[in-house]
Design a protein around this motif. Structure first.
Motif, PDB file in Angstrom:
ATOM      1  N   GLY A  43      44.340  45.090  32.424  1.00  0.00           N
ATOM      2  CA  GLY A  43      44.689  45.336  33.816  1.00  0.00           C
ATOM      3  C   GLY A  43      45.734  44.411  34.393  1.00  0.00           C
ATOM      4  O   GLY A  43      46.026  44.477  35.596  1.00  0.00           O
ATOM      5  N   HIS A  46      48.604  46.069  36.367  1.00  0.00           N
ATOM      6  CA  HIS A  46      48.168  46.571  37.666  1.00  0.00           C
ATOM      7  C   HIS A  46      48.011  45.414  38.661  1.00  0.00           C
ATOM      8  O   HIS A  46      48.462  45.491  39.809  1.00  0.00           O
ATOM      9  CB  HIS A  46      46.829  47.290  37.521  1.00  0.00           C
ATOM     10  CG  HIS A  46      46.793  48.334  36.462  1.00  0.00           C
ATOM     11  ND1 HIS A  46      46.908  48.043  35.114  1.00  0.00           N
ATOM     12  CD2 HIS A  46      46.645  49.684  36.535  1.00  0.00           C
ATOM     13  CE1 HIS A  46      46.825  49.159  34.411  1.00  0.00           C
ATOM     14  NE2 HIS A  46      46.678  50.170  35.244  1.00  0.00           N
ATOM     15  N   TYR A  51      48.067  46.460  42.437  1.00  0.00           N
ATOM     16  CA  TYR A  51      47.099  47.555  42.364  1.00  0.00           C
ATOM     17  C   TYR A  51      45.729  47.028  41.944  1.00  0.00           C
ATOM     18  O   TYR A  51      45.219  47.340  40.865  1.00  0.00           O
ATOM     19  CB  TYR A  51      47.597  48.625  41.400  1.00  0.00           C
ATOM     20  CG  TYR A  51      48.853  49.308  41.863  1.00  0.00           C
ATOM     21  CD1 TYR A  51      48.792  50.374  42.759  1.00  0.00           C
ATOM     22  CD2 TYR A  51      50.105  48.882  41.421  1.00  0.00           C
ATOM     23  CE1 TYR A  51      49.948  51.006  43.207  1.00  0.00           C
ATOM     24  CE2 TYR A  51      51.268  49.507  41.861  1.00  0.00           C
ATOM     25  CZ  TYR A  51      51.185  50.562  42.753  1.00  0.00           C
ATOM     26  OH  TYR A  51      52.321  51.180  43.201  1.00  0.00           O
ATOM     27  N   GLN A  52      45.124  46.225  42.798  1.00  0.00           N
ATOM     28  CA  GLN A  52      43.874  45.570  42.440  1.00  0.00           C
ATOM     29  C   GLN A  52      42.719  46.551  42.303  1.00  0.00           C
ATOM     30  O   GLN A  52      41.921  46.449  41.365  1.00  0.00           O
ATOM     31  CB  GLN A  52      43.552  44.490  43.471  1.00  0.00           C
ATOM     32  CG  GLN A  52      44.570  43.370  43.517  1.00  0.00           C
ATOM     33  CD  GLN A  52      44.111  42.179  44.315  1.00  0.00           C
ATOM     34  OE1 GLN A  52      43.006  42.155  44.851  1.00  0.00           O
ATOM     35  NE2 GLN A  52      44.961  41.176  44.412  1.00  0.00           N
ATOM     36  N   ARG A  53      42.610  47.480  43.233  1.00  0.00           N
ATOM     37  CA  ARG A  53      41.503  48.438  43.163  1.00  0.00           C
ATOM     38  C   ARG A  53      41.598  49.308  41.902  1.00  0.00           C
ATOM     39  O   ARG A  53      40.588  49.623  41.276  1.00  0.00           O
ATOM     40  CB  ARG A  53      41.477  49.303  44.431  1.00  0.00           C
ATOM     41  CG  ARG A  53      40.205  50.126  44.580  1.00  0.00           C
ATOM     42  CD  ARG A  53      40.121  50.750  45.953  1.00  0.00           C
ATOM     43  NE  ARG A  53      40.048  49.759  47.009  1.00  0.00           N
ATOM     44  CZ  ARG A  53      38.944  49.112  47.368  1.00  0.00           C
ATOM     45  NH1 ARG A  53      37.808  49.355  46.728  1.00  0.00           N
ATOM     46  NH2 ARG A  53      38.975  48.245  48.349  1.00  0.00           N
ATOM     47  N   GLN A  54      42.818  49.676  41.543  1.00  0.00           N
ATOM     48  CA  GLN A  54      43.007  50.491  40.337  1.00  0.00           C
ATOM     49  C   GLN A  54      42.704  49.695  39.074  1.00  0.00           C
ATOM     50  O   GLN A  54      42.357  50.264  38.039  1.00  0.00           O
ATOM     51  CB  GLN A  54      44.442  51.025  40.286  1.00  0.00           C
ATOM     52  CG  GLN A  54      44.743  52.108  41.301  1.00  0.00           C
ATOM     53  CD  GLN A  54      45.073  51.569  42.690  1.00  0.00           C
ATOM     54  OE1 GLN A  54      44.979  50.369  42.929  1.00  0.00           O
ATOM     55  NE2 GLN A  54      45.474  52.451  43.594  1.00  0.00           N
ATOM     56  N   ALA A  55      42.841  48.383  39.142  1.00  0.00           N
ATOM     57  CA  ALA A  55      42.567  47.535  37.979  1.00  0.00           C
ATOM     58  C   ALA A  55      41.083  47.258  37.790  1.00  0.00           C
ATOM     59  O   ALA A  55      40.664  46.870  36.694  1.00  0.00           O
ATOM     60  CB  ALA A  55      43.313  46.213  38.127  1.00  0.00           C
ATOM     61  N   PRO A  57      38.311  49.040  37.334  1.00  0.00           N
ATOM     62  CA  PRO A  57      37.607  49.618  36.172  1.00  0.00           C
ATOM     63  C   PRO A  57      37.989  48.955  34.849  1.00  0.00           C
ATOM     64  O   PRO A  57      37.149  48.859  33.936  1.00  0.00           O
ATOM     65  CB  PRO A  57      38.043  51.092  36.194  1.00  0.00           C
ATOM     66  CG  PRO A  57      38.444  51.347  37.612  1.00  0.00           C
ATOM     67  CD  PRO A  57      39.054  50.064  38.083  1.00  0.00           C
TER      68      PRO A  57
END
Length: 247
Positions: A43, A46, A51-55, A57
């Motif tokens: 991640g 990201h 893009y913290q929220r996308q990272a 997972p």
């Protein structure tokens, strides 16, 4: 010791020989190397671009996949830097305190290859042989986030046949910086030109580093110049022996 290899996206897709060399080296030193099949990107890309929220997972997957490992080793200072300095912080910032604790536990046993060899295994002579003129570029994340200091140089100095040449202004960034090279192409190109000038001044046959990303960036520039200096990950040099790779 049972070591889990975190191969990283770049090594897995573009430079598989780096993961193979890392495995060969650790096995030569008497350790079992396993490859958790569930691993994916850490991640970092990201996270570094906001893009913290996308990272999240990917952070969670890393914590799950490597939870039971005795030690996790990666041939990448930047990816290890992300695991150690970003994962728990991102999880905590997004309200996942349990994941933050698990990420901290995994981060504590995650190491860049050179620091693992020197700090954990306590070795600097890994039995390598590489009869070439070599200069070393300390990548930004390994230098500034992980503080690997002179550990890669200590390993290289013990490689038989290797002539280690100091790189002028070695600590200056090569200009890659992941998406920085795309978003700020002109600045990145200027930084690369400075780095290549210093590399060529050494008259080294090989430029080495601990991150395939920086080597890809510098190697691309050197290749366009037909400069005659090639790039090689430090794992490949440390894995080389008189009876194996050394050319």
């Amino acid at each position: 010791m049972r070591i889990a290899l975190f191969v990283t996206c770049l090594s897995d897709t573009l430079f598989p020989q780096v993961g193979q060399a890392t495995t060969a080296l650790l096995e030569r030193l008497g350790h079992e190397v396993v490859f958790p099949q569930g691993q994916t990107c850490c991640g970092q890309m990201h996270l570094n671009t906001g893009y913290q929220r996308q990272a999240l997972p990917l952070v969670e997957r890393f914590a799950d996949v490597f939870a039971d490992a005795d030690a996790i080793v990666a041939p990448s200072g930047s990816c290890v830097g992300s695991v150690r300095h970003q994962h728990a912080a991102v999880a905590r910032g997004l309200g996942r305190s349990g994941l933050a604790e698990r990420s901290n536990a995994v981060a504590a046993k995650t190491f860049e290859l050179c620091e693992f060899l020197v700090d954990v295994l306590g070795v600097t002579d890994v039995g390598a042989y590489f009869p070439h003129r070599v200069t070393y570029h300390p990548t930004c994340h390994s230098l500034r986030m992980l503080r690997v200091a002179d550990k890669p140089l200590r390993l290289l100095r013990q490689v038989r046949g290797l002539n280690l040449i100091e790189l002028p202004d070695a600590e200056q960034c090569c200009g890659f910086g992941g998406t920085f090279a795309l978003k700020n192409a002109d600045t990145s190109t200027a930084m690369l030109a400075d780095k290549m000038t210093r590399v060529l001044a050494t008259r080294a046959e090989v430029l080495t580093a601990g991150d395939s990303s920086c080597l890809m960036h510098i190697g691309g520039g050197l290749g366009r110049l037909s400069a005659g200096t090639r790039t090689l990950h430090i794992a490949e040099i440390l894995a080389a022996t008189e009876t194996g790779a050394g050319s």
